[in-house]
Design a protein around this motif. Structure first.
Motif, PDB file in Angstrom:
ATOM      1  N   ILE A  25      -2.467   2.907  -0.616  1.00 11.22           N
ATOM      2  CA  ILE A  25      -3.359   2.329  -1.639  1.00 11.22           C
ATOM      3  C   ILE A  25      -2.520   1.675  -2.736  1.00 11.22           C
ATOM      4  O   ILE A  25      -2.776   0.535  -3.137  1.00 11.22           O
ATOM      5  N   ARG A  26      -1.514   2.411  -3.236  1.00  9.25           N
ATOM      6  CA  ARG A  26      -0.670   1.891  -4.322  1.00  9.25           C
ATOM      7  C   ARG A  26       0.126   0.668  -3.905  1.00  9.25           C
ATOM      8  O   ARG A  26       0.469  -0.168  -4.734  1.00  9.25           O
ATOM      9  N   GLU A  27       0.418   0.537  -2.623  1.00  8.25           N
ATOM     10  CA  GLU A  27       1.162  -0.623  -2.138  1.00  8.25           C
ATOM     11  C   GLU A  27       0.255  -1.829  -1.903  1.00  8.25           C
ATOM     12  O   GLU A  27       0.572  -2.943  -2.308  1.00  8.25           O
ATOM     13  N   VAL A  28      -0.883  -1.621  -1.261  1.00  5.49           N
ATOM     14  CA  VAL A  28      -1.713  -2.738  -0.813  1.00  5.49           C
ATOM     15  C   VAL A  28      -2.609  -3.311  -1.910  1.00  5.49           C
ATOM     16  O   VAL A  28      -2.677  -4.537  -2.077  1.00  5.49           O
ATOM     17  N   LEU A  29      -3.302  -2.482  -2.664  1.00  7.11           N
ATOM     18  CA  LEU A  29      -4.242  -3.023  -3.650  1.00  7.11           C
ATOM     19  C   LEU A  29      -3.577  -3.925  -4.686  1.00  7.11           C
ATOM     20  O   LEU A  29      -4.133  -4.983  -5.007  1.00  7.11           O
ATOM     21  N   PRO A  30      -2.400  -3.613  -5.217  1.00  6.54           N
ATOM     22  CA  PRO A  30      -1.745  -4.566  -6.126  1.00  6.54           C
ATOM     23  C   PRO A  30      -1.412  -5.904  -5.448  1.00  6.54           C
ATOM     24  O   PRO A  30      -1.468  -6.953  -6.089  1.00  6.54           O
ATOM     25  N   GLN A  31      -1.104  -5.869  -4.155  1.00  8.50           N
ATOM     26  CA  GLN A  31      -0.843  -7.121  -3.433  1.00  8.50           C
ATOM     27  C   GLN A  31      -2.111  -7.979  -3.374  1.00  8.50           C
ATOM     28  O   GLN A  31      -2.023  -9.199  -3.253  1.00  8.50           O
ATOM     29  N   TRP A  32      -3.266  -7.342  -3.441  1.00 10.81           N
ATOM     30  CA  TRP A  32      -4.555  -8.045  -3.433  1.00 10.81           C
ATOM     31  C   TRP A  32      -5.063  -8.293  -4.853  1.00 10.81           C
ATOM     32  O   TRP A  32      -6.214  -8.633  -5.047  1.00 10.81           O
ATOM     33  N   ASP A  33      -4.202  -8.092  -5.857  1.00 12.02           N
ATOM     34  CA  ASP A  33      -4.564  -8.250  -7.281  1.00 12.02           C
ATOM     35  C   ASP A  33      -5.715  -7.331  -7.690  1.00 12.02           C
ATOM     36  O   ASP A  33      -6.608  -7.724  -8.444  1.00 12.02           O
ATOM     37  N   LEU A  34      -5.685  -6.101  -7.208  1.00 13.80           N
ATOM     38  CA  LEU A  34      -6.737  -5.126  -7.502  1.00 13.80           C
ATOM     39  C   LEU A  34      -6.153  -3.843  -8.085  1.00 13.80           C
ATOM     40  O   LEU A  34      -6.553  -2.730  -7.737  1.00 13.80           O
ATOM     41  N   CYS A  35      -5.216  -3.995  -9.012  1.00 17.52           N
ATOM     42  CA  CYS A  35      -4.555  -2.839  -9.624  1.00 17.52           C
ATOM     43  C   CYS A  35      -5.554  -1.895 -10.298  1.00 17.52           C
ATOM     44  O   CYS A  35      -5.353  -0.677 -10.296  1.00 17.52           O
ATOM     45  N   ASP A  36      -6.626  -2.431 -10.869  1.00 20.04           N
ATOM     46  CA  ASP A  36      -7.608  -1.594 -11.567  1.00 20.04           C
ATOM     47  C   ASP A  36      -8.310  -0.610 -10.636  1.00 20.04           C
ATOM     48  O   ASP A  36      -8.823   0.410 -11.089  1.00 20.04           O
ATOM     49  N   LEU A  37      -8.358  -0.915  -9.347  1.00 23.73           N
ATOM     50  CA  LEU A  37      -9.040  -0.036  -8.400  1.00 23.73           C
ATOM     51  C   LEU A  37      -8.153   1.075  -7.856  1.00 23.73           C
ATOM     52  O   LEU A  37      -8.646   1.991  -7.205  1.00 23.73           O
ATOM     53  N   ARG A  61      -6.151   8.163  11.109  1.00 23.09           N
ATOM     54  CA  ARG A  61      -5.749   6.777  10.874  1.00 23.09           C
ATOM     55  C   ARG A  61      -6.409   6.247   9.602  1.00 23.09           C
ATOM     56  O   ARG A  61      -7.548   6.583   9.300  1.00 23.09           O
ATOM     57  N   LEU A  62      -5.690   5.389   8.880  1.00 25.89           N
ATOM     58  CA  LEU A  62      -6.178   4.759   7.659  1.00 25.89           C
ATOM     59  C   LEU A  62      -6.134   3.241   7.822  1.00 25.89           C
ATOM     60  O   LEU A  62      -5.135   2.702   8.307  1.00 25.89           O
ATOM     61  N   THR A  63      -7.206   2.580   7.399  1.00 26.61           N
ATOM     62  CA  THR A  63      -7.261   1.122   7.387  1.00 26.61           C
ATOM     63  C   THR A  63      -7.883   0.677   6.071  1.00 26.61           C
ATOM     64  O   THR A  63      -8.822   1.318   5.576  1.00 26.61           O
ATOM     65  N   LEU A  64      -7.372  -0.398   5.498  1.00 29.05           N
ATOM     66  CA  LEU A  64      -7.948  -1.002   4.294  1.00 29.05           C
ATOM     67  C   LEU A  64      -8.388  -2.415   4.635  1.00 29.05           C
ATOM     68  O   LEU A  64      -7.677  -3.133   5.338  1.00 29.05           O
ATOM     69  N   GLU A  65      -9.567  -2.796   4.147  1.00 27.20           N
ATOM     70  CA  GLU A  65     -10.085  -4.139   4.371  1.00 27.20           C
ATOM     71  C   GLU A  65     -10.513  -4.727   3.040  1.00 27.20           C
ATOM     72  O   GLU A  65     -11.015  -4.008   2.175  1.00 27.20           O
ATOM     73  N   ARG A  66     -10.337  -6.035   2.911  1.00 29.08           N
ATOM     74  CA  ARG A  66     -10.845  -6.714   1.715  1.00 29.08           C
ATOM     75  C   ARG A  66     -11.545  -7.987   2.122  1.00 29.08           C
ATOM     76  O   ARG A  66     -10.989  -8.830   2.797  1.00 29.08           O
ATOM     77  N   VAL A  67     -12.783  -8.099   1.717  1.00 23.39           N
ATOM     78  CA  VAL A  67     -13.537  -9.341   1.825  1.00 23.39           C
ATOM     79  C   VAL A  67     -14.030  -9.583   0.413  1.00 23.39           C
ATOM     80  O   VAL A  67     -13.248  -9.901  -0.461  1.00 23.39           O
ATOM     81  N   SER A  68     -15.320  -9.347   0.139  1.00 20.21           N
ATOM     82  CA  SER A  68     -15.816  -9.440  -1.234  1.00 20.21           C
ATOM     83  C   SER A  68     -15.795  -8.064  -1.900  1.00 20.21           C
ATOM     84  O   SER A  68     -16.235  -7.908  -3.026  1.00 20.21           O
ATOM     85  N   TYR A  69     -15.303  -7.062  -1.215  1.00 21.01           N
ATOM     86  CA  TYR A  69     -15.160  -5.689  -1.681  1.00 21.01           C
ATOM     87  C   TYR A  69     -13.930  -5.113  -1.005  1.00 21.01           C
ATOM     88  O   TYR A  69     -13.351  -5.746  -0.132  1.00 21.01           O
ATOM     89  N   VAL A  70     -13.552  -3.925  -1.398  1.00 21.31           N
ATOM     90  CA  VAL A  70     -12.486  -3.208  -0.700  1.00 21.31           C
ATOM     91  C   VAL A  70     -13.145  -2.100   0.088  1.00 21.31           C
ATOM     92  O   VAL A  70     -13.955  -1.334  -0.445  1.00 21.31           O
ATOM     93  N   ARG A  71     -12.827  -2.022   1.358  1.00 22.29           N
ATOM     94  CA  ARG A  71     -13.339  -0.947   2.212  1.00 22.29           C
ATOM     95  C   ARG A  71     -12.140  -0.150   2.701  1.00 22.29           C
ATOM     96  O   ARG A  71     -11.179  -0.707   3.221  1.00 22.29           O
ATOM     97  N   CYS A  72     -12.210   1.159   2.509  1.00 17.43           N
ATOM     98  CA  CYS A  72     -11.181   2.090   2.952  1.00 17.43           C
ATOM     99  C   CYS A  72     -11.786   2.915   4.083  1.00 17.43           C
ATOM    100  O   CYS A  72     -12.845   3.520   3.905  1.00 17.43           O
TER     101      CYS A  72
END
Length: 144
Positions: A25-37, A61-72
Motif C-alpha cells: 500500500i505504502r509503495e503503490v498508492l503514492p505512485q498513483w498520487d493517492l498519499c492521503d489514502l 494474495r493481494l491485488t490493488l486496482e485503480r480506476v475511478s476508485y482504489v480497490r484492494c
C-alpha cells in the motif's frame, strides 16, 4: 481515466503477511498520487489479511486496482464467506469487518474458482464517508 493494477502479490501464510500488504500500500498508492489514502488503506488491508490468516486457508494474495476508485483485493483459499460479528465490549476480536464497512466506500466478497476474494474500495475524490456507506456495504456483501 486510465486504469492501473498493482500486483498480484503472493503473501506468506504468516503474520508477516500483514506487514507486507501494508508495505505494498505504502509503495503503490503514492505512485498513483493517492498519499492521503495510505493510512486508511493500510488499516483496512491489515484487517482483511489478518481475517484471512485467522479464518481461512492459503494461498494468500493481494491485488490493488485503480480506476475511478482504489480497490484492494485479498484472496484466500477458503470458500467460506466473511461475516460480521457483533463483538461485545469485552471481546478481543470481531470488529474488523465493521471497521472495513465504516471506513470503506464499499466492500464485499466474490467467490472464485478456488476460495474467495474479499475487497474494499476507497474513493479517490474525497475521504471515505463512513456511516453513509454502510447500507450499500451490506448489499455489496451479499451480492457481487
Amino acid at each position: 481515466m486510465e486504469s492501473f493494477v498493482g500486483g498480484p502479490w503472493a503473501l506468506p501464510w504468516s503474520p508477516t503477511a500483514c506487514a507486507l500488504a501494508r508495505a505494498a500500500i505504502r509503495e503503490v498508492l503514492p505512485q498513483w498520487d493517492l498519499c492521503d489514502l495510505v493510512p486508511t488503506a493500510e488499516l483496512l488491508v491489515s484487517e482483511l489479511v489478518c481475517n484471512a490468516l485467522r479464518h481461512a486457508s492459503g494461498p494468500l494474495r493481494l491485488t490493488l486496482e485503480r480506476v475511478s476508485y482504489v480497490r484492494c483485493l485479498v484472496s484466500d483459499g477458503s470458500s467460506e464467506p466473511p461475516r460480521r460479528t457483533d463483538a461485545g465490549s469485552d471481546d478481543e476480536h470481531g470488529r474488523g469487518l465493521t471497521l472495513v464497512g465504516t471506513l470503506a466506500a464499499r466492500w464485499g466478497f466474490e467467490p472464485g474458482p478456488v476460495g474467495k476474494t474479499v475487497w474494499f474500495e476507497l474513493s479517490t475524490d474525497t475521504a471515505p464517508e463512513g456511516d453513509e456507506a454502510a447500507p450499500e456495504n451490506d448489499r455489496e456483501y451479499e451480492a457481487e
